[in-house]
Design an enzyme around this catalytic site. Structure first.
Site, PDB file in Angstrom:
ATOM      1  N   TRP A 178       0.831  -1.217   0.000  1.00 51.90           N
ATOM      2  CA  TRP A 178       0.000   0.000   0.000  1.00 51.90           C
ATOM      3  C   TRP A 178       0.856   1.254   0.000  1.00 51.90           C
ATOM      4  CZ3 TRP A 178      -4.247  -1.158  -1.998  1.00 51.90           C
ATOM      5  CH2 TRP A 178      -4.935  -2.326  -1.668  1.00 51.90           C
ATOM      6  N   ASP A 215      -1.433   6.518   6.508  1.00 55.41           N
ATOM      7  CA  ASP A 215      -2.555   5.652   6.122  1.00 55.41           C
ATOM      8  C   ASP A 215      -2.783   4.671   7.269  1.00 55.41           C
ATOM      9  OD1 ASP A 215      -4.193   3.660   5.111  1.00 55.41           O
ATOM     10  OD2 ASP A 215      -2.973   3.231   3.335  1.00 55.41           O
ATOM     11  N   LYS A 270     -11.871  -1.842   6.776  1.00 58.42           N
ATOM     12  CA  LYS A 270     -11.060  -2.790   7.531  1.00 58.42           C
ATOM     13  C   LYS A 270     -11.547  -2.856   8.981  1.00 58.42           C
ATOM     14  CE  LYS A 270      -8.777  -3.122   3.782  1.00 58.42           C
ATOM     15  NZ  LYS A 270      -7.596  -2.403   3.343  1.00 58.42           N
TER      16      LYS A 270
HETATM   17  C1  LIG Z   1      -7.097  -1.925   2.016  1.00 60.42           C
HETATM   18  C2  LIG Z   1      -6.055  -0.884   2.127  1.00 60.42           C
HETATM   19  C3  LIG Z   1      -5.925   0.149   1.181  1.00 60.42           C
HETATM   20  C4  LIG Z   1      -6.786   0.235  -0.052  1.00 60.42           C
HETATM   21  O1  LIG Z   1      -8.068   0.571   0.273  1.00 60.42           O
HETATM   22  P1  LIG Z   1      -9.173   0.858  -0.843  1.00 60.42           P
HETATM   23  O2  LIG Z   1     -10.274   1.440  -0.048  1.00 60.42           O
HETATM   24  O3  LIG Z   1      -9.490  -0.455  -1.475  1.00 60.42           O
HETATM   25  O4  LIG Z   1      -8.611   1.809  -1.819  1.00 60.42           O
HETATM   26  C5  LIG Z   1      -4.959   1.105   1.395  1.00 60.42           C
HETATM   27  N1  LIG Z   1      -4.153   1.070   2.466  1.00 60.42           N
HETATM   28  C6  LIG Z   1      -4.251   0.088   3.387  1.00 60.42           C
HETATM   29  C7  LIG Z   1      -3.333   0.096   4.569  1.00 60.42           C
HETATM   30  C8  LIG Z   1      -5.193  -0.915   3.249  1.00 60.42           C
HETATM   31  O5  LIG Z   1      -5.288  -1.892   4.167  1.00 60.42           O
END
Ligand SMILES: *Cc1c(COP(=O)(O)O)cnc(C)c1O
Length: 360
Positions: free
Chosen positions: A101, A171, A195
């Site tokens: 990511w 993030d 998540k």
């Molecule tokens: C799942 C995830 C993403 C991507 O998320 P989307 O909503 O599918 O764009 C980005 N960063 C992390 C840490 C993730 O777990």
């Protein structure tokens, strides 16, 4: 009706209480005679929903007044572009690449300016967090970027990097609300909610006010400007209204559990059950350096791909679902987010012990 223990990395398990409440309100939300899904986002009822969601999140995370909370769309991935478009005044940003990511965010930023990879753990398949106490942070960097919990590899920054005074952007998609955080250490803290908080389609961006300016990169679409969303309290256009409503319920659920301190305690207890077993198992092995382990995503392997597949299959038959590791890593991964009850992890370990006895 029977529910399984769902170890999916995302979209992932949500509190049963929240799902039931949403079901109860599906046809008639609090006497409005309609579902939240059918409601104008400009209505009085919805105004209360989104305002309460924000207030509860602010309370949970103790968000300072000089930060805006934005409920946006496009997932976490949209932020990979939105961040450089809004923050790259000098067109320079530093990225710490600790997984897929962060790597994607780094690659996206390279479209808009000079993105520097100032640290990485790719040399050992992202199984650790590099030492970030004295990195070569660029003199003119607009920000330093991290992915705080690596969903795929199961590592977590337990200490934030030393950004040498530069704005930190993080993030937190897969560790959102899993433990207390000091928001004031960040310029932006953001995450997709699927998540740990709610249904896919919502991304929450907590951003310090001085970072919200008109001065975005040329060609930045209106919908990708933080300012337009901040000025309109996340109602510039139709927001992901139903998703935000569910997030709001999850915030209230977390408050009822005792807030983020209690969440952390609950998550540490759950993770310890699994990690303690992995550390003594003769068959299963954790793949992450101990001091960098995530409380949320726990990857493990047997070392034999066929046995891994057999495990995933038999676990599913036992009501333990979505334990297959990410397609780039193989093996297994148990995601044990806030809403995973302790019994789920106990059942998993019980099953692993049985499988080990049968296959070792
Ligand atoms: C799942 C995830 C993403 C991507 O998320 P989307 O909503 O599918 O764009 C980005 N960063 C992390 C840490 C993730 O777990």
């Amino acid at each position: 009706m029977s529910r399984v223990y769902n170890f999916s990395a995302g979209p992932a398990v949500l509190p049963e209480e929240v799902l039931k409440e949403a079901a109860d309100e599906m046809l008639d939300y609090k006497g409005t005679g309609m579902s939240v899904m059918e409601m104008s986002h400009r209505s009085k009822a919805y105004d209360t929903i989104i305002k309460e969601a924000e207030a509860d999140l602010r309370e949970l995370m103790n968000i300072p007044d000089n930060y805006k909370v934005l409920f946006l769309q496009g997932g976490a991935s949209q932020q990979f572009a939105m961040i450089p478009m809004n923050l790259m005044k000098n067109k320079v940003a530093d990225y710490i690449v600790t997984g897929q990511w962060a790597k994607k965010a780094f690659q996206e930023a390279s479209i808009y300016g000079k993105a520097n990879k100032i640290a990485s753990s790719e040399d050992e398949t992202f199984s650790y967090i590099p030492d970030c106490s004295d990195l070569p942070v660029s003199e003119d960097a607009d920000y330093v970027y991290i992915c705080e919990n690596n969903t795929i590899y199961g590592t977590k920054f337990h200490t934030l990097p030393n950004t040498k005074g530069k704005t930190l952007v993080s993030d937190v998609s897969s560790c959102f609300l899993s433990e207390p955080v000091d928001v004031s250490k960040y310029g932006i803290i953001y995450g997709g909610v699927q998540k740990n908080i709610g249904p896919a389609g919502v991304v929450i961006v907590i951003i310090r006010e001085d970072l919200i300016t008109e001065d975005t990169l040329p060609g930045t679409p209106t919908m990708l400007k933080y300012k337009i969303h901040a000025d309109n309290d996340s109602l510039y256009n139709t927001p992901p209204a139903y998703g935000i409503y569910i997030c709001g319920k999850v915030f209230k659920w977390i408050k009822k559990q005792g807030g983020l301190e209690a969440m952390k305690e609950h998550n540490e207890k759950k993770a310890a059950i699994l990690y303690n077993f992995l550390d003594e198992s003769k068959l299963f092995k954790g793949t992450v350096r101990k001091e960098d382990r995530s409380l949320m995503n726990v990857p493990f392997v047997t070392g034999d791909a066929e046995l891994d597949a057999k495990f995933v299959k038999e676990a599913k038959e036992a009501g333990l679902e979505n334990l297959k590791g990410h397609r780039t890593v193989g093996g297994m991964r148990a995601s044990i987010y806030n809403a995973m009850p302790i019994e789920g992890v106990e059942k998993l370990v019980e099953f692993m012990k049985k499988f080990e006895a049968e296959n070792c």
